[in-house]
Design an enzyme around this catalytic site. Structure first.
Site, PDB file in Angstrom:
ATOM      1  N   GLY A  33       8.143 -10.013   4.004  1.00 35.03           N
ATOM      2  CA  GLY A  33       7.572  -9.779   5.329  1.00 35.03           C
ATOM      3  C   GLY A  33       8.315  -8.616   5.940  1.00 35.03           C
ATOM      4  CG  ASN A 165       4.985  -2.077   8.876  1.00 35.62           C
ATOM      5  OD1 ASN A 165       4.601  -1.745   7.758  1.00 35.62           O
ATOM      6  ND2 ASN A 165       6.188  -2.566   9.102  1.00 35.62           N
ATOM      7  CB  ALA A 255       9.716   2.005   0.186  1.00 32.77           C
ATOM      8  N   GLY A 256       9.344   1.183   3.240  1.00 30.89           N
ATOM      9  CA  GLY A 256       9.402   1.553   4.650  1.00 30.89           C
ATOM     10  C   GLY A 256      10.317   0.644   5.448  1.00 30.89           C
ATOM     11  CG  ASP A 257       9.468  -3.364   5.540  1.00 31.84           C
ATOM     12  OD1 ASP A 257       8.891  -2.951   6.561  1.00 31.84           O
ATOM     13  OD2 ASP A 257       8.889  -4.048   4.668  1.00 31.84           O
TER      14      ASP A 257
END
Length: 316
Positions: A33, A165, A255-257
């Site tokens: 998540g 997101n 990857a963005g998290d």
């Protein structure tokens, strides 16, 4: 407490075989998540972080809580919901760097979150509130919770960090654009992907996108450019920071998290913006080389080794 975040985490099932999921017979169970990926990333880098949510009062929900808690994230404000299940999703890896995700989250425990799930005293302990654009798409009460959390953060001197997101499957484009821009207008730090910036403003010029976000009131904007790196903007300066080359991307999800965790970690450590973005690029690159949302998130020693390697070694 350094950072508090909130949102839905789900049980992740990944086929042990590659190719179309219809042919898969065995699966591995993991958890994923946006907010807990981010929180675990920060915890592995030595920061204190708390997560607010609801999970089903079921075996999967209890397993998830145990997992997130075991990664060093405070879960004291997570509620067990006896009337709704824990959300589930499947990650289909067709081949390297081609991943499809299928969600089964409608009516989940987390979608039933409301402003009443927030504890202002708990939030007030932190320096940053991290908000994802996924949460307001889950339900009307989740949307209300997002704006309530931002009000509490501002009243208590927290800086609001926002990662749009964008998930188009969860709501209409009109709803998404209106809500994400409203959140961005109340955020101190915004971490959009370049494609998300184009979606919100209808412009793909990086300089223009950076300025448009700043015009909303943000103090720092970092436009993520994938493998190319990122470009940050403030009212005083802007700078492109190149990424770290990776020869084989195994799984880009998360990857963005990881990028967000690396960036906020840099700020918490007192690094410059350029060094914080460089750390963010490194964490994001490391995550892509491992199958799973959180499995590739580095600790400090892993991160240091990666950042000190010459390019030809990094790519392997």
């Amino acid at each position: 407490m350094d950072v508090v975040t909130f949102g839905e985490t789900m049980v992740l099932f990944t086929p042990e075989s590659t190719g179309m999921m219809r042919y898969a017979h065995t699966y591995t169970r993991k958890f994923g998540g946006s907010e807990t990926n981010f929180a675990i990333g920060l915890a592995r880098l030595g920061h204190s972080v708390g997560w607010i949510s609801r999970v089903g009062d079921d075996e999967l929900g209890k397993a998830m809580l145990s997992f997130v808690r075991g990664e060093g994230v405070d879960t004291s404000c997570v509620r067990l919901d006896p009337d709704a299940p824990t959300g589930i999703y499947f990650k289909e890896i067709r081949k390297a760097n081609e991943v499809n995700v299928y969600y089964y989250r409608k009516g989940s425990a987390a979608s039933r979150m409301t402003p009443a799930d927030l504890d202002e005293a708990y939030l007030a302990q932190a320096r940053y509130l991290f908000v994802s654009g996924i949460t307001p798409a889950l339900s009307e009460t989740c949307r209300e919770m997002v704006f309530a959390a931002i009000r509490m953060a501002k009243a208590n001197g927290l800086k609001v960090v926002f990662d749009p997101n964008l998930r188009k499957k969860l709501w209409t484009e009109e709803q998404a654009r209106e809500t994400l821009l409203a959140i961005a207008a109340q955020s101190d730090i915004i971490l959009p992907g370049a494609a998300e910036g184009e979606f919100l403003f209808g412009d793909n010029d990086l300089e223009q996108l950076g300025q448009r976000f700043l015009d909303l009131g943000a103090k720092i904007v970092v436009l993520k450019l994938g493998e190319k790196g990122a470009h940050y903007f403030t009212p005083e300066e802007n700078l492109y920071v190149p990424g770290f080359p990776v020869e084989q991307v195994v799984d880009p999800v998360g990857a963005g998290d990881g990028f967000a965790a690396g960036f906020i970690s840099g700020l918490l450590d007192g690094l410059s913006l350029a060094e914080s973005v460089k750390r963010a690029n490194a964490v994001g690159a490391i995550v892509t080389m491992v199958n799973g949302d959180v499995e590739g998130l580095p600790d400090r020693s892993d991160l240091q080794r990666f950042m000190e390697q010459p390019d030809e070694e990094v790519m392997r």
